[in-house]
Structures are given as C-alpha cells and as structure tokens.
Design an enzyme around this catalytic site. Structure first.
Site, short mmCIF file in Angstrom:
data_model
loop_
_atom_site.label_atom_id
_atom_site.label_comp_id
_atom_site.label_asym_id
_atom_site.label_seq_id
_atom_site.Cartn_x
_atom_site.Cartn_y
_atom_site.Cartn_z
N TYR A 127 -10.72 -66.53 -64.48
CA TYR A 127 -9.97 -65.84 -63.42
C TYR A 127 -10.90 -64.84 -62.76
O TYR A 127 -11.57 -64.05 -63.44
CB TYR A 127 -8.75 -65.12 -64.00
CG TYR A 127 -7.93 -64.42 -62.93
CD1 TYR A 127 -7.19 -65.15 -62.00
CD2 TYR A 127 -7.91 -63.03 -62.83
CE1 TYR A 127 -6.46 -64.53 -61.00
CE2 TYR A 127 -7.17 -62.39 -61.84
CZ TYR A 127 -6.45 -63.14 -60.93
OH TYR A 127 -5.72 -62.52 -59.95
N ASP A 222 -18.88 -62.18 -63.95
CA ASP A 222 -17.69 -61.41 -63.63
C ASP A 222 -17.33 -60.62 -64.87
O ASP A 222 -16.73 -61.14 -65.82
CB ASP A 222 -16.55 -62.35 -63.21
CG ASP A 222 -15.30 -61.58 -62.83
OD1 ASP A 222 -15.28 -60.33 -63.01
OD2 ASP A 222 -14.33 -62.20 -62.37
N LYS A 250 -11.55 -52.66 -63.54
CA LYS A 250 -10.73 -52.21 -64.67
C LYS A 250 -11.27 -50.91 -65.31
O LYS A 250 -11.00 -49.86 -64.80
CB LYS A 250 -10.55 -53.36 -65.66
CG LYS A 250 -9.80 -54.52 -64.95
CD LYS A 250 -9.18 -55.58 -65.82
CE LYS A 250 -8.26 -56.45 -64.97
NZ LYS A 250 -8.63 -57.85 -64.83
C1 LIG Z 1 -8.63 -58.61 -63.40
C2 LIG Z 1 -9.77 -59.47 -63.08
C3 LIG Z 1 -10.20 -59.68 -61.76
C4 LIG Z 1 -9.43 -59.18 -60.58
O1 LIG Z 1 -9.37 -57.79 -60.53
P1 LIG Z 1 -8.19 -57.10 -59.68
O2 LIG Z 1 -8.53 -55.65 -59.73
O3 LIG Z 1 -6.91 -57.46 -60.37
O4 LIG Z 1 -8.25 -57.66 -58.31
C5 LIG Z 1 -11.35 -60.39 -61.55
N1 LIG Z 1 -12.05 -60.90 -62.58
C6 LIG Z 1 -11.67 -60.74 -63.85
C7 LIG Z 1 -12.52 -61.30 -64.95
C8 LIG Z 1 -10.50 -60.04 -64.15
O5 LIG Z 1 -10.10 -59.92 -65.42
#
Ligand SMILES: *Cc1c(COP(=O)(O)O)cnc(C)c1O
Length: 415
Positions: A127, A222, A250
C-alpha cells in the site's frame, strides 16, 4: 461518510459499530460513552510514543501561540530535515509534504521524470497511499474491502502499474525482461505492513537493488510505516540496502500531518524550483507539525529507545506464539520490532496470496472478543498491530489475558 473519514476505520469486515473516540493518553483511548480501550492502532503507526505525550503537547501548544502556518520557510523545517538526513543517510535532500500519499505520488512523478520512463512496478498487497497509480492489487483498506482495482482510475493510467508477488525476484526479473528500459521505478515497503506484516526473504531487497541498478530503474523504499519504527532511521538501515528515493510519514509528524520524500541529491535536484518537476503544498512543512516532528525525533534518539521498545514487543509476541500453540489455533504471528500481525492461517505468510488465505471470519470473531474486553486492534486482518513505548507491562499483560480468553472462545467454537 460511511461514518468514517478513512475506510480502514470502518468495522465493515469485523462487524459492529466503531467507537467514537473522545480522548487518548499513553496507550489508552476513551470513547464518548466513557469506555476505555488499550489501543494497538496508534493512529495506524504514527504514535510510537502513544497519545498526548507531554513533550509533544507542549511543543504544539508553544508553536500554536506563535502562529499555525506562514506559507514561508521556517528554521523548524530545516531542523527537522537535518534530523531526518542524519538518521537516514540515503536521504541527501528532501521535501516535506502533508501525507504519505503525496510523498509516494511525488516520488513516482520524480522517478518518471528522472528516468524518462512511464511504468512503475509495485508489489501485490503493498500500500502506497491512494494516488491513482497505486490502487491495483493494493493492501490496507483495499485488501480489507476486497477492492482489486478502484473505479475512477483511468485504464490507460492503471496499465502503467505492474504488480509482482512480494518476495518473488523471478517475477520481478520477468517483468523487467518483458518491459525493457520502460520501468521508471520499483516501489516497495521494505517490510510490508499493509497486507499484515510480512518479512522480506533474505536477499530479496538486495535483489531489487541489483535489478534496478542493472536496468537503470530507480528503487523507492516506501518507509511511511517503517521509517523510525524499527530503529532510529529506516528499515533500509537494518536491511543494509540503499534505495534511490525514500518516502516517510506517520511517525515523523508525531500525530500531525507530515510526510516527506527524499533521496539522492542529483534526483531531488529535479524538483522545482531547482528543476522542473512540479510539486507544491500550501501547508507543506507546517510549523505545528514540524515542531511535533522535531520533538518526536529528539525522544526517539535517546539511548536504548528502540532496544527497550523492541525487547518489550518481542516478549509480547513470544507470549502470543505461546497462546497460539496452547489453544491449538491455526494461526501465524509475523513480527519485527514493534510491528506484528496474527494471521488466522496454518501456513506461513510471505506474500499477499498467502495473507489472503487467512480466515477473515475468525479474525473478525477474535477482533470482537478482544474489543469486548477493551482491547482495540485494527478492524482488519490485513493490518499491523502497533506497539508503542506507552504500552506498559500491565497493559500488555491485560492484553495477553484477553487474548487467552478470546482464543478459548475460538477454540470452543471453531466456526
Ligand atoms: C499509510 C501509508 C501511506 C499513505 O500515507 P497517508 O498519510 O495515509 O496518505 C503510504 N505508504 C505506506 C507504506 C503507508 O503505510
């Protein structure tokens, strides 16, 4: 809408109604009816220090009195950027944005511009936020709700995203062979946590580095979840693999909206105003969020923060394993550091196809039994359980007590 502002918050896959939260402190949440929960969602991983940490509250209050946003550079942005760069050396230059989605979307645009190629390769069950390019075979809420590809994404755009099974280098090689010099970047969660937690097989991430080097494609890690989660720095530090670009989010905002993308200076220099790849944001580098982020990183930098948190998490996970065996629950616990997922499946889980074999009805029953006992887990099989430094031994003992009671119910009623 649907009672939630993000689909992962819905209880659709586990049943029942989500609580309406009024406040949080440490590892605990209270809803509007005064019910208390031990929280393992932690704002989906953002809150490694728990809710309302006094130093972060003070920093935000202090900054609020000085103004919430200026739309002009502050020293706070420079300070947070310097701290991130020191922690993650592959990030030579970076840009702050307000969400992980913006970070990954911008990193992809930049990779396409830098390589002059259009395709991107991601992994099934990974994701990377909700930008159009990432919504095929994606994890997190899409996995939970069974949405394979989102309506609203033009087919022509979706066709530019390739998917491979995680931990499967042969599939990656094949996609590169059939799309020679067309793949701009491979984007990957170095430790996936959005199909539930899955660990990289030995050599997998190194293999991606080798393939992307050989083919002139960029490697994007990511680390929106893993950044500052497993150690002070990224999963890349632990795994010893250096990506070209990294996305963060985050944890670096301490619960406020901050994310970032960064990497090799030569690539980042193509972003406007130095270069011509356009990316902007009214609230990017927001001072409240920068203050919170600086405060968080200061606290995470203190000696033994991660060894203490990870050791506590390890003891907790060991007890989970024990309970699984004791009650003969056909389940797997995947974990690393303060991330864990209990998959209700007898076989090991190393990719999305394995994760999808989980008995999600059993997860739902387990979730509800835990919820009734005041333990708030992610309302989905395909998410992580996040431990924070605020979870006390007492919290974890209470949680394990609830786990054993819930397993007892599951064992008595296998359906
Ligand atoms: C949460 C998440 C995102 C997206 O971040 P948002 O602040 O919700 O847009 C992208 N990549 C990973 C791995 C994530 O866990």
């Amino acid at each position: 809408m649907g009672g939630v502002n993000s689909p992962v918050r819905a209880f659709k896959s586990v049943g029942g109604d989500p609580p309406i939260i009024e406040r949080g402190l440490g590892a605990h949440l209270w809803d509007v009816d005064g019910r208390e929960y031990i929280d393992f969602i932690g704002s989906w991983g953002a809150l490694i220090l728990g809710h309302a940490h006094p130093a972060i509250v003070a920093a935000i209050q202090d900054q609020a009195a000085l103004g919430a946003s200026y739309g002009i550079t502050t020293e706070l942005e420079v300070e947070l950027a310097e701290r991130v760069k020191r922690a993650i050396p592959s990030v030579e230059k970076l840009r702050f944005v307000s969400s992980g989605t913006e970070a990954t979307m911008s990193a992809i645009r930049l990779a396409r511009a830098f390589t002059k190629r259009d395709l991107i390769l991601k992994f099934e069950g990974g994701y990377h936020g909700h930008a159009d390019s990432f919504l095929s075979e994606a994890g997190s809420g899409l996995a939970t709700l069974g949405i394979a590809s989102s309506p609203g994404v033009p087919e022509a755009l979706a066709a530019l995203t390739l998917n491979a099974p995680y931990n499967d280098l042969a599939s990656v090689e094949k996609l590169f062979a059939s799309n020679k010099r067309e793949i701009a970047a491979v984007i990957v969660e170095p430790v996936p946590a959005n199909m539930g937690v899955v660990l990289p097989a030995p050599g997998f991430l190194n293999g991606l580095r080798e393939i992307t080097n050989r083919t002139g494609s960029l490697l994007i890690f990511d680390e929106v979840i893993t950044g500052f989660r497993l150690c002070y720095g990224g999963a890349q530090t632990l795994q010893g693999v250096t990506p070209d670009l990294t996305t963060l989010g985050k944890i670096i905002g301490g619960g406020l909206p901050v994310a970032a993308y960064g990497g090799r200076a030569e690539i980042m220099a193509q972003v406007a105003p130095l270069g011509s790849v356009y990316q902007a944001g009214t609230l990017s580098g927001n001072p409240l969020a920068m203050r919170a982020g600086i405060e968080v990183l200061k606290l995470l930098e203190t000696a033994n923060f991660y060894s203490k948190l990870n050791a506590r998490a390890e003891r907790f996970v060991a007890q989970l394993h024990r309970a699984v065996r004791e009650f003969s629950i056909p389940a797997q616990v995947n974990s690393t550091g303060s991330l864990a997922t209990l998959f209700f499946v007898p076989q090991t889980v190393g990719n999305y196809a394995d994760a999808k074999k989980s008995d999600t009805r059993r997860y739902a029953a387990f979730f509800r039994a835990m919820f009734e006992r005041g333990i708030l887990l992610a309302p989905s099989q395909f998410e992580a359980l996040f431990l924070s430094a605020a979870h006390t031994e007492t919290d974890l003992e209470r949680t394990l007590g609830a786990v054993r009671e819930s397993f007892g119910l599951l064992a008595a009623d296998p359906e």
